[in-house]
Write a protein that holds these residues in place. Structure first.
Motif, short mmCIF file in Angstrom:
data_model
loop_
_atom_site.label_atom_id
_atom_site.label_comp_id
_atom_site.label_asym_id
_atom_site.label_seq_id
_atom_site.Cartn_x
_atom_site.Cartn_y
_atom_site.Cartn_z
N ASN A 119 -43.60 2.17 -5.53
CA ASN A 119 -43.38 0.63 -5.49
C ASN A 119 -43.06 0.29 -3.92
O ASN A 119 -41.64 1.17 -3.35
CB ASN A 119 -42.46 0.61 -6.10
CG ASN A 119 -42.30 -1.15 -6.04
OD1 ASN A 119 -42.04 -1.36 -5.07
ND2 ASN A 119 -42.15 -1.87 -6.91
N ASN A 121 -41.94 -1.57 -2.58
CA ASN A 121 -40.60 -2.26 -2.45
C ASN A 121 -38.94 -1.41 -2.82
O ASN A 121 -38.11 -1.78 -2.64
CB ASN A 121 -40.51 -3.24 -3.38
CG ASN A 121 -41.50 -4.90 -2.26
OD1 ASN A 121 -41.45 -4.71 -1.44
ND2 ASN A 121 -42.41 -5.11 -3.42
N SER A 204 -41.69 -0.85 -14.44
CA SER A 204 -40.49 -2.06 -13.22
C SER A 204 -39.55 -1.25 -13.08
O SER A 204 -38.97 -2.17 -12.16
CB SER A 204 -40.82 -3.35 -13.40
OG SER A 204 -40.46 -3.35 -14.92
N PRO A 244 -49.15 -6.33 -6.52
CA PRO A 244 -48.49 -5.44 -6.10
C PRO A 244 -49.69 -4.26 -6.81
O PRO A 244 -49.93 -3.82 -7.90
CB PRO A 244 -47.52 -4.86 -6.05
CG PRO A 244 -46.42 -6.13 -6.56
CD PRO A 244 -47.79 -7.02 -7.22
N LYS A 270 -49.15 -10.12 0.06
CA LYS A 270 -48.35 -11.14 -1.27
C LYS A 270 -49.23 -12.05 -1.97
O LYS A 270 -49.90 -12.62 -1.07
CB LYS A 270 -46.90 -10.01 -0.57
CG LYS A 270 -46.52 -10.82 0.43
CD LYS A 270 -45.29 -10.80 0.64
CE LYS A 270 -44.47 -12.06 2.26
NZ LYS A 270 -43.40 -11.53 2.73
N THR A 547 -38.06 -9.44 -9.84
CA THR A 547 -39.32 -8.22 -9.96
C THR A 547 -40.78 -8.32 -8.73
O THR A 547 -41.64 -9.44 -8.90
CB THR A 547 -39.77 -7.39 -10.91
OG1 THR A 547 -40.80 -7.96 -11.66
CG2 THR A 547 -38.58 -7.29 -11.78
N ASP A 548 -41.46 -7.02 -8.53
CA ASP A 548 -42.66 -7.95 -7.73
C ASP A 548 -43.57 -7.91 -8.51
O ASP A 548 -44.69 -8.46 -8.34
CB ASP A 548 -43.05 -6.91 -6.32
CG ASP A 548 -43.27 -5.33 -7.71
OD1 ASP A 548 -43.19 -5.46 -8.62
OD2 ASP A 548 -42.92 -3.16 -6.75
#
Length: 599
Positions: A119, A121, A204, A244, A270, A547-548
């Motif tokens: 991830n 991020n 996640s 993502p 994004k 969250t993404d």
């Protein structure tokens, strides 16, 4: 306003029968096991030979047609073999959304390498945890993420070999350019089959550190061909993907279903609510992939002519709640919604092919052997209830319980549970001796209900449900009631511990606009929720963190608690006697903790 006709026509795809879509998906997936050494990259090779100039991956950064994509995949495979990265070894991939992301993992996995999708991020200890769990000996890092990797280095148990992609001469891009992009010869092809692991995809981590789920080449190809069929994908389609690429929906389901069909994928950096519809029109997309609360954020954006200036025929995804289903269709002119339920590590899926509002899917009678699923009763502690003879109890119609999927029972091997890299994590997800001696079922951790027509509906995550005053409170129900209040634009509810109280008290964090009136909140909730489910504590924030994958974060809010001395936001408590919410100050907090002020 520009007017563009939708190709599919009709409402909710009713012009095309659900049975036809199911059968198409079955037809495509039934061919997979006949050629166990044929991977998704081989389908891309086929399209490269048939339609080399057809756009495959499109973005503002770079675009690749099928010939170029196939060539780059082959270069990655040849590079891995030249570097003596053995089949089964792991390479980590830390890269933002871009076409090269897909080319990298498709090429590496073709050479038998397991690719861990990191991830982008994550930072610090969280990123280091994922690198360590993967066991990656090499890590491909995009130049702009080098700082993030270096900040994680002090937390690593061991240091993988860094391979920088882009940003300077002599990096991985230079090395790749030195390899031939032509078809692999038989001598170059490693013995990689459907049973081999292709990817590690991380959960996640909303309730703890991320876990690495195993994803085989069979699952990659099954996801690709199944959604190709259900979406009726053709070479004329373009799918908009702003999710993502490190996750299963944005990085496998969405792009791979299109690549299997010879269609095109538009990869956005994004999600942006302000640019969403302009991008879809600019790229002339016919399908969009969504997840989580994406639809709600689009509805919160100001109306615009761009809302309907597109040729979308389908929105496919999971997490579109029933309370906004029709609003999304009507405002944005989306003819058909294909909602589904799946988990990266899960062994069964549900599909709402018929377009039933709010449902996450159903299992047609002729497919119950392939998707064996059940909903079982749980006790107050979250453990399955068992009858006197020791077997789990099935829920009745519309009775909430935990959804489970039978392991290893499907004729098409769809019931396989590939688990995590950690054996203990894998075992915790398996429920044994459920309905018969020795049977095993995958625990989804999700509460669902099943109506009499056979449709499944999501209720809540088991970890998100809490107990207060002897009653179970479903956060999803509370969230829906809060979001129906004028002026509340975001809401997430959860339970917090109060000394001396039984269970956890309901608390909600909300983001508001100028229409919100705290004085009206109590009456609004009283008309929608039973007293035990109405939040006793309210936290007003400027915005709520996501969250993404567009899920609201609860765990951090739970940890924050409700002490005004440490929580900087405005806090309120419910005065049940006065039928209102009052401001919570330090003295009020002390009274609650001491038991002098009861909630």
């Amino acid at each position: 306003m520009m007017t563009i006709s939708n190709r599919a026509g009709g409402n909710d795809g009713k012009a095309t029968s659900a049975a036809k879509l199911w059968l198409k998906a079955i037809e495509l997936t039934s061919r997979i096991d006949a050629t166990p050494d044929r991977l998704l990259a081989d389908l891309i090779d086929d399209w490269a030979a048939r339609s080399p100039a057809q756009p495959a991956l499109l973005s503002d950064r770079e675009s690749l047609d099928y010939r170029e994509l196939a060539g780059r995949i082959r270069r990655y495979a040849r590079w891995a073999m030249a570097e003596r990265i053995a089949a089964g070894d792991c390479v980590g991939l830390l890269m933002p959304n871009r076409p090269d992301y897909l080319a990298a993992w498709l090429g590496l996995s073709r050479a038998g390498v397991v690719v861990a999708l990191m991830n982008s991020n994550l930072v610090g200890a969280s990123l280091a945890h994922c690198i360590d769990v993967s066991g990656a000996g090499h890590l491909i890092v995009a130049a702009e993420l080098r700082d993030a990797f270096e900040r994680a280095m002090p937390h690593l148990a061991r240091l993988p070999k860094l391979l920088l992609q882009g940003g300077e001469a002599g990096g991985l891009a230079t090395a790749l350019a030195g390899y031939d992009d032509g078809p692999l010869s038989p001598a170059e092809r490693r013995a990689v089959t459907l049973d081999h692991r292709a990817l590690m995809i991380f959960t996640s981590g909303t309730t703890g550190l991320p876990k690495a789920a195993n994803v085989s080449h069979r699952r990659v190809l099954t996801w690709a061909r199944w959604f190709e069929g259900l979406m009726e994908a053709t070479t004329a389609d373009r799918l908009y993907d702003c999710l993502p690429l490190c996750h299963s929906v944005g990085g496998v389901v969405a792009p791979c279903s299109m690549l299997a069909a010879g269609a095109s994928v538009v990869i956005a950096d994004k999600f942006s609510a302000s640019r969403f519809w302009q991008d879809i029109a600019r790229w002339d997309c016919s399908i969009v992939q969504y997840i989580g609360e994406l639809g709600r954020y689009l509805l919160q954006s100001p109306p615009s002519d761009a809302d309907r200036a597109h040729r979308l025929r389908l929105a496919c995804g999971n997490g579109l709640r029933g309370d906004i289903w029709e609003a999304v269709k009507t405002r944005f002119g989306v003819p058909r919604i294909l909602e589904f339920y799946a988990a990266t590590e899960g062994n069964f899926s549900l599909y709402n092919v018929e377009g039933k509002r709010g449902a996450i899917g159903r299992v047609p009678p002729f497919l119950k052997h392939r998707f064996p699923a059940a909903i079982i009763r749980l006790g107050a502690d979250g453990a399955p209830l068992r009858s006197a003879d020791g077997w789990c109890e099935l829920c009745g119609p519309d009775e909430p319980g935990e959804a489970i999927g039978r392991i290893g029972a499907s004729e098409e091997r769809g019931g396989r549970f590939e688990g995590y890299t950690d054996a203990a994590d894998t075992e915790r997800k398996i429920l044994r001796d459920v309905f018969a001696p020795g049977d095993a079922w995958f625990r989804t951790g999700d509460l669902m209900r099943l109506d009499r027509a056979g449709y499944f509906y999501f209720v809540d995550r088991i970890g998100d449900t809490f107990r207060w005053k002897g009653e179970n409170v479903a956060t999803a129900e509370v969230d829906a009631a809060l979001l129906a209040c004028p002026g509340i634009v975001d809401a997430v509810s959860y339970g917090v511990m109060i000394p001396g109280a039984d269970g956890r008290a309901g608390m909600a964090a909300i983001a508001i606009d100028d229409r919100f009136d705290i004085a009206a909140l109590h009456q609004h909730l009283a008309g929608r929720l039973p007293p035990y489910a109405q939040p006793v504590l309210i936290r007003i924030r400027d915005r709520l963190d996501l969250t993404d994958t567009f899920k609201l974060k609860r765990s951090e809010l739970v940890r924050d608690g409700f002490d005004p001395a440490t929580v900087g936001d405005r806090l309120f408590y419910r005065d049940a006697a006065g039928m209102t919410y009052r401001r919570l100050d330090v003295e009020g907090f002390a009274a609650i903790v001491a038991g002098r002020l009861r909630l």
